[in-house]
Design a protein around this motif. Structure first.
Motif, PDB file in Angstrom:
ATOM      1  N   GLY A  75      64.364  16.620  65.209  1.00 16.92           N
ATOM      2  CA  GLY A  75      63.766  17.653  64.369  1.00 16.92           C
ATOM      3  C   GLY A  75      62.325  17.958  64.703  1.00 16.92           C
ATOM      4  N   ILE A  76      61.715  17.191  65.622  1.00 13.12           N
ATOM      5  CA  ILE A  76      60.318  17.446  66.005  1.00 13.12           C
ATOM      6  C   ILE A  76      60.310  18.152  67.351  1.00 13.12           C
ATOM      7  CG2 ILE A  76      58.089  16.408  66.579  1.00 13.12           C
ATOM      8  CD1 ILE A  76      58.789  14.118  64.694  1.00 13.12           C
ATOM      9  N   ASN A  77      59.802  19.363  67.368  1.00 10.19           N
ATOM     10  CA  ASN A  77      59.782  20.162  68.594  1.00 10.19           C
ATOM     11  C   ASN A  77      58.580  19.771  69.438  1.00 10.19           C
ATOM     12  OD1 ASN A  77      59.140  22.533  70.373  1.00 10.19           O
ATOM     13  ND2 ASN A  77      61.045  23.264  69.454  1.00 10.19           N
ATOM     14  N   VAL A  78      58.826  19.220  70.630  1.00 11.45           N
ATOM     15  CA  VAL A  78      57.742  18.701  71.460  1.00 11.45           C
ATOM     16  C   VAL A  78      56.781  19.798  71.900  1.00 11.45           C
ATOM     17  CG1 VAL A  78      58.925  18.888  73.701  1.00 11.45           C
ATOM     18  CG2 VAL A  78      57.210  17.094  73.339  1.00 11.45           C
ATOM     19  N   TYR A  79      57.289  21.031  72.096  1.00 13.04           N
ATOM     20  CA  TYR A  79      56.410  22.125  72.514  1.00 13.04           C
ATOM     21  C   TYR A  79      55.461  22.514  71.385  1.00 13.04           C
ATOM     22  CZ  TYR A  79      59.654  22.320  76.398  1.00 13.04           C
ATOM     23  OH  TYR A  79      60.414  21.966  77.484  1.00 13.04           O
ATOM     24  N   GLY A  80      55.957  22.417  70.160  1.00 17.71           N
ATOM     25  CA  GLY A  80      55.083  22.645  69.010  1.00 17.71           C
ATOM     26  C   GLY A  80      53.992  21.593  68.937  1.00 17.71           C
ATOM     27  N   VAL A  81      54.336  20.340  69.265  1.00 15.70           N
ATOM     28  CA  VAL A  81      53.358  19.247  69.266  1.00 15.70           C
ATOM     29  C   VAL A  81      52.319  19.476  70.358  1.00 15.70           C
ATOM     30  CG1 VAL A  81      53.016  16.759  69.524  1.00 15.70           C
ATOM     31  CG2 VAL A  81      55.038  17.608  68.339  1.00 15.70           C
ATOM     32  N   TYR A  82      52.760  19.928  71.546  1.00 16.73           N
ATOM     33  CA  TYR A  82      51.829  20.211  72.650  1.00 16.73           C
ATOM     34  C   TYR A  82      50.809  21.267  72.227  1.00 16.73           C
ATOM     35  CZ  TYR A  82      54.907  17.892  76.098  1.00 16.73           C
ATOM     36  OH  TYR A  82      55.642  16.976  76.803  1.00 16.73           O
ATOM     37  N   LEU A  83      51.312  22.324  71.615  1.00 15.97           N
ATOM     38  CA  LEU A  83      50.424  23.417  71.211  1.00 15.97           C
ATOM     39  C   LEU A  83      49.450  22.976  70.121  1.00 15.97           C
ATOM     40  CD1 LEU A  83      52.957  26.386  71.223  1.00 15.97           C
ATOM     41  CD2 LEU A  83      51.065  26.027  72.809  1.00 15.97           C
ATOM     42  N   GLU A  84      49.954  22.171  69.184  1.00 18.29           N
ATOM     43  CA  GLU A  84      49.083  21.644  68.131  1.00 18.29           C
ATOM     44  C   GLU A  84      47.995  20.760  68.748  1.00 18.29           C
ATOM     45  OE1 GLU A  84      49.287  19.066  63.967  1.00 18.29           O
ATOM     46  OE2 GLU A  84      51.061  19.223  65.231  1.00 18.29           O
ATOM     47  N   LEU A  85      48.371  19.955  69.738  1.00 18.59           N
ATOM     48  CA  LEU A  85      47.405  19.087  70.413  1.00 18.59           C
ATOM     49  C   LEU A  85      46.351  19.907  71.139  1.00 18.59           C
ATOM     50  CD1 LEU A  85      46.591  16.196  71.134  1.00 18.59           C
ATOM     51  CD2 LEU A  85      48.118  16.335  73.116  1.00 18.59           C
ATOM     52  N   PHE A  86      46.763  21.004  71.761  1.00 19.53           N
ATOM     53  CA  PHE A  86      45.809  21.893  72.425  1.00 19.53           C
ATOM     54  C   PHE A  86      44.799  22.425  71.412  1.00 19.53           C
ATOM     55  CE2 PHE A  86      44.262  26.098  73.412  1.00 19.53           C
ATOM     56  CZ  PHE A  86      43.833  25.995  74.733  1.00 19.53           C
ATOM     57  N   ALA A  87      45.302  22.871  70.248  1.00 17.86           N
ATOM     58  CA  ALA A  87      44.431  23.438  69.215  1.00 17.86           C
ATOM     59  C   ALA A  87      43.425  22.410  68.717  1.00 17.86           C
ATOM     60  CB  ALA A  87      45.277  23.956  68.054  1.00 17.86           C
ATOM     61  N   ILE A  88      43.890  21.182  68.456  1.00 16.07           N
ATOM     62  CA  ILE A  88      43.001  20.120  67.970  1.00 16.07           C
ATOM     63  C   ILE A  88      41.949  19.786  69.023  1.00 16.07           C
ATOM     64  CG2 ILE A  88      42.892  17.678  67.321  1.00 16.07           C
ATOM     65  CD1 ILE A  88      45.776  18.027  66.194  1.00 16.07           C
ATOM     66  N   THR A  89      42.387  19.661  70.280  1.00 16.81           N
ATOM     67  CA  THR A  89      41.477  19.297  71.370  1.00 16.81           C
ATOM     68  C   THR A  89      40.426  20.368  71.595  1.00 16.81           C
ATOM     69  OG1 THR A  89      43.295  18.092  72.433  1.00 16.81           O
ATOM     70  CG2 THR A  89      41.364  18.572  73.784  1.00 16.81           C
ATOM     71  N   ALA A  90      40.855  21.626  71.609  1.00 16.75           N
ATOM     72  CA  ALA A  90      39.915  22.727  71.804  1.00 16.75           C
ATOM     73  C   ALA A  90      38.864  22.744  70.703  1.00 16.75           C
ATOM     74  CB  ALA A  90      40.674  24.057  71.833  1.00 16.75           C
ATOM     75  N   ASN A  91      39.298  22.468  69.480  1.00 13.18           N
ATOM     76  CA  ASN A  91      38.385  22.486  68.336  1.00 13.18           C
ATOM     77  C   ASN A  91      37.321  21.404  68.426  1.00 13.18           C
ATOM     78  OD1 ASN A  91      37.819  21.340  65.337  1.00 13.18           O
ATOM     79  ND2 ASN A  91      38.064  23.551  65.279  1.00 13.18           N
ATOM     80  N   PHE A  92      37.744  20.152  68.679  1.00 11.71           N
ATOM     81  CA  PHE A  92      36.728  19.091  68.678  1.00 11.71           C
ATOM     82  C   PHE A  92      35.872  19.121  69.946  1.00 11.71           C
ATOM     83  CE2 PHE A  92      39.833  16.100  70.760  1.00 11.71           C
ATOM     84  CZ  PHE A  92      38.995  15.547  71.729  1.00 11.71           C
ATOM     85  N   ALA A  93      36.425  19.582  71.071  1.00 11.10           N
ATOM     86  CA  ALA A  93      35.640  19.673  72.305  1.00 11.10           C
ATOM     87  C   ALA A  93      34.558  20.750  72.168  1.00 11.10           C
ATOM     88  CB  ALA A  93      36.548  19.981  73.490  1.00 11.10           C
ATOM     89  N   TYR A  94      34.939  21.900  71.615  1.00 11.21           N
ATOM     90  CA  TYR A  94      33.993  23.005  71.395  1.00 11.21           C
ATOM     91  C   TYR A  94      32.899  22.582  70.414  1.00 11.21           C
ATOM     92  CZ  TYR A  94      32.308  27.494  69.528  1.00 11.21           C
ATOM     93  OH  TYR A  94      31.523  28.539  69.107  1.00 11.21           O
ATOM     94  N   SER A  95      33.295  21.960  69.314  1.00  7.25           N
ATOM     95  CA  SER A  95      32.336  21.537  68.287  1.00  7.25           C
ATOM     96  C   SER A  95      31.385  20.471  68.831  1.00  7.25           C
ATOM     97  CB  SER A  95      33.078  20.994  67.058  1.00  7.25           C
ATOM     98  OG  SER A  95      33.904  21.987  66.484  1.00  7.25           O
TER      99      SER A  95
END
Length: 247
Positions: free
Chosen positions: A68-88
């Motif tokens: 029930g956990i879509n790995v591509y959704g997890v990849y995209l979520e990880l990208f969003a989190i990483t982009a946010n903390f790296a930029y900040s």
């Protein structure tokens, strides 16, 4: 001891607010109350983020399944989190405004690795973790142009929508939320709401504020599905138990 306490308080309060509270004893200063509330929320979110996805990780480990956990959704979520903390981090925003990103990234990367592992591709899981660690090192090293980091942060908005939509569609198609942890989803929803306020007060960065607004709406959609499918999941578990008894 007095100096230690002062230093501790100054990690949350500005010099001005410290003077207002502990020199002038003015505890009703509007700007200081807002600033202190924002700092307190930020620290609370960071403290909570240390364990926010642990229930999800434990649920996967205990069931030995990432169904029930879509790995591509997890990849995209990880990208969003990483982009946010790296930029900040590179922009020099206060740690209280983005610190949870580091802990969420570690836990989300662990979830992605577990999904790959239980899909029978343990080797890919190991490669994924190594590559991800290398990418993060480059992003926060100071060698990555700020424009690139800003673009990554801006792209977060459609990516969050797409990532969460994948999970929402997966839940809808399965008629169940599978191994999704209700505790984790609720904490992410509450944290994203609080982050709208802290981002307005501590960063004033329009793109970050918009990102958290979108994140709140997307997390809210998954929480609604959790509530909707709650009884469905329970009845499915009861049916499965009955089937096992008859076998």
């Amino acid at each position: 001891m007095a100096e230690f306490l002062r230093g501790l308080l100054l990690s949350v309060l500005s010099e001005k607010c410290y003077d207002e509270y502990f020199v002038k004893f003015n505890f009703l200063d509007g700007p200081c109350l807002t600033s202190t509330l924002s700092k307190g929320l930020g620290i609370g979110i960071i403290a909570g983020s240390i364990l926010v996805k642990v229930p999800q990780i434990l649920k996967i480990l205990s069931s030995k399944s990432a169904e029930g956990i879509n790995v591509y959704g997890v990849y995209l979520e990880l990208f969003a989190i990483t982009a946010n903390f790296a930029y900040s981090y590179v922009m020099g925003f206060p740690f209280s405004a983005w610190g949870e990103g580091t802990f969420l990234a570690i836990q989300t990367a662990a979830i992605a690795a577990l999904v790959l592992h239980y899909a029978g591709t343990t080797g890919r899981a190991a490669v994924f973790l190594s590559v991800y660690a290398a990418i993060v090192s480059v992003l926060i090293s100071g060698f990555t142009p700020t424009d690139v980091l800003w673009t990554m942060q801006a792209v977060n908005v459609p990516i969050i929508v797409f990532a969460k939509s994948i999970q929402v569609f997966t839940n809808y198609k399965n008629g169940s939320t599978g191994q999704l942890s209700a505790i984790t989803c609720l904490l992410l929803f509450g944290g994203s709401i609080a982050r709208i306020f802290t981002s307005i007060i501590e960063t004033g960065d329009f793109i970050i504020i918009v990102t958290y607004c979108v994140s709140t709406a997307a997390n809210g959609a998954i929480v609604c599905q959790l509530l909707y499918y709650w009884n469905v999941d329970k009845s499915t578990q009861i049916k499965n138990k009955k089937k096992k008894k008859h076998l």
